[in-house]
Design a protein around this motif. Structure first.
Motif, mmCIF file in Angstrom:
data_model
loop_
_atom_site.group_PDB
_atom_site.id
_atom_site.type_symbol
_atom_site.label_atom_id
_atom_site.label_comp_id
_atom_site.label_asym_id
_atom_site.label_seq_id
_atom_site.Cartn_x
_atom_site.Cartn_y
_atom_site.Cartn_z
ATOM 1 N N UNK A 72 70.521 20.257 -36.976
ATOM 2 C CA UNK A 72 70.175 20.571 -35.598
ATOM 3 C C UNK A 72 71.116 21.646 -35.079
ATOM 4 N N UNK A 73 70.543 22.722 -34.532
ATOM 5 C CA UNK A 73 71.347 23.800 -33.984
ATOM 6 C C UNK A 73 71.439 23.634 -32.464
ATOM 7 N N UNK A 74 72.612 23.845 -31.947
ATOM 8 C CA UNK A 74 72.888 23.592 -30.541
ATOM 9 C C UNK A 74 72.876 24.894 -29.754
ATOM 10 N N UNK A 75 72.343 24.841 -28.532
ATOM 11 C CA UNK A 75 72.425 25.955 -27.592
ATOM 12 C C UNK A 75 73.527 25.634 -26.589
ATOM 13 N N UNK A 76 74.504 26.515 -26.501
ATOM 14 C CA UNK A 76 75.622 26.358 -25.568
ATOM 15 C C UNK A 76 75.376 27.307 -24.395
ATOM 16 N N UNK A 77 75.088 26.758 -23.237
ATOM 17 C CA UNK A 77 74.750 27.559 -22.067
ATOM 18 C C UNK A 77 76.024 27.923 -21.306
ATOM 19 N N UNK A 78 76.158 29.229 -20.977
ATOM 20 C CA UNK A 78 77.340 29.712 -20.259
ATOM 21 C C UNK A 78 76.891 30.463 -19.013
ATOM 22 N N UNK A 79 77.378 30.024 -17.877
ATOM 23 C CA UNK A 79 77.077 30.684 -16.611
ATOM 24 C C UNK A 79 78.223 31.616 -16.223
ATOM 25 N N UNK A 80 77.961 32.609 -15.363
ATOM 26 C CA UNK A 80 79.046 33.480 -14.904
ATOM 27 C C UNK A 80 80.207 32.657 -14.342
ATOM 28 N N UNK A 81 81.424 33.033 -14.753
ATOM 29 C CA UNK A 81 82.609 32.297 -14.336
ATOM 30 C C UNK A 81 83.065 31.268 -15.335
#
Length: 365
Positions: free
Chosen positions: A28-37
């Motif tokens: 399973x490949x993971x998506x790491x979500x990054x928001x500004x800041x």
């Protein structure tokens, strides 16, 4: 069995649940979500091979280093923007090791660094769908990579190169925009720090990019075996440079085809390494066995020694360009001429089937 045939999916699930006919497990490949800041580097360092670090739209103030094989760093289009951090704010909130990696990239003046080693190239990294802007050196810089993909990246107003790669193989650079960078929009080389022969790239591809307002649109330096195709180049001082020198093996086996090269008439002053530039379409210098074909080259006008539609030029260290084939190109309105061969000592260069009006010396059209 009839019931199983009718309800195939349910029966299959049941069989797999009992272990009969079970397929090997898929990671399973993971998506790491990054928001500004938030810290991009922290997410990158937490990622495993095959994962995606996904940046949301907005301005991210950071430099980031990637060295995990198979990792994807992706934005959500050109409104996902990476700009330099302010002072010590680089990778704020990241652990110490993450900050050190990002700071090394930032200290070099780079936005995104993809870094392998001479003994172990980093494989299968993708950088996609974002903007890198305003870095003092390079927007995207990669070294010692295998199968790096850079696609849909906009590199704008970086101090040296928009997108650059050294010492790497099998790269794909597709659908990018590099605009108003200090040197090349796209720069590919063996090494800028070591004297060595040309590297075989094993088929690197530069395809369907837009390169505008740079000193040079695409520079291919001391490399062999790659293709530059279907790109649009305009408003640069020079569009395409294929550059070699006295080292062995010699630079060459580059195919430049099906590009549109129009009005690259920006004026750039002389540097320590290169004469003043203006109005250069495709320049071959110190390189061998290249194919230049089916390009449209129009209205590139200048008075530099390197000006003209397609130019063969002896390298600045005296290395000739040999056995290059310039065929079936459509040239018009280039000055001082559509075809220019000042490398009179070069051997085996051929000009055939080109549509053009003027050449230096006469008779090449």
């Amino acid at each position: 069995m009839k019931k199983c045939h009718i309800a195939y999916l349910a029966c299959t699930a049941a069989l797999l649940g009992t272990g009969l006919g079970a397929a090997p497990p898929v990671a399973a490949h993971t998506v790491h979500l990054v928001r500004p800041g938030e810290s991009i580097q922290k997410a990158v360092d937490a990622a495993e091979p095959g994962d995606t670090v996904l940046l949301t739209p907005g301005v991210h103030h950071e430099s980031v280093t990637l060295s995990t094989p198979g990792l994807t760093l992706r934005g959500m289009g050109r409104h996902t923007v990476l700009e330099p951090a302010a002072g010590a704010a680089t990778a704020a909130g990241a652990p110490k090791a993450a900050r050190a990696a990002a700071d090394t990239c930032a200290a070099g003046g780079n936005g995104i660094c993809v870094v392998g080693t001479k003994d172990h190239r980093v494989e299968g990294v993708t950088v996609a769908a974002l903007t890198v802007s305003g870095f003092t050196r390079n927007g995207v810089y990669a070294t010692a990579t295998d199968r790096l993909t850079v696609r849909g990246v906009t590199a704008v107003k970086n101090g040296v190169w928009g997108i650059a790669q050294e010492g790497s193989v099998r790269g794909v650079f597709r659908g990018n925009t590099a605009r108003d960078n200090g040197d090349a929009g796209l720069f590919l080389a063996n090494s800028v720090k070591e004297e060595q022969g040309a590297t075989d790239t094993d088929g690197t591809v530069v395809d369907r990019n837009r390169l505008e307002g740079n000193r040079i649109g695409v520079t291919v330096r001391r490399l062999r075996n790659l293709t530059v195709a279907h790109n649009h180049l305009t408003g640069n001082c020079a569009a395409v440079f294929v550059v070699g020198d006295e080292n062995k093996p010699k630079a060459g086996l580059v195919t430049v085809r099906d590009n549109r090269i129009v009005r690259n008439n920006k004026s750039c002053p002389k540097t320590a390494r290169l004469d003043a530039l203006q109005g250069s379409g495709i320049v071959l210098t110190g390189a061998e066995d290249n194919l230049i074909t089916h390009n449209v080259i129009e209205d590139n006008v200048g008075t530099s020694p390197l000006s003209g539609g397609i130019v063969l030029f002896k390298s600045f260290v005296g290395t000739t360009s040999d056995r290059n084939r310039i065929a079936d190109n459509d040239l018009r309105g280039n000055s001082p001429a559509d075809l220019v061969n000042t490398d009179t000592a070069g051997k085996g260069n051929t000009f055939e089937g080109n549509s053009c009006r003027a050449s230096q010396p006469a008779g090449l059209c």
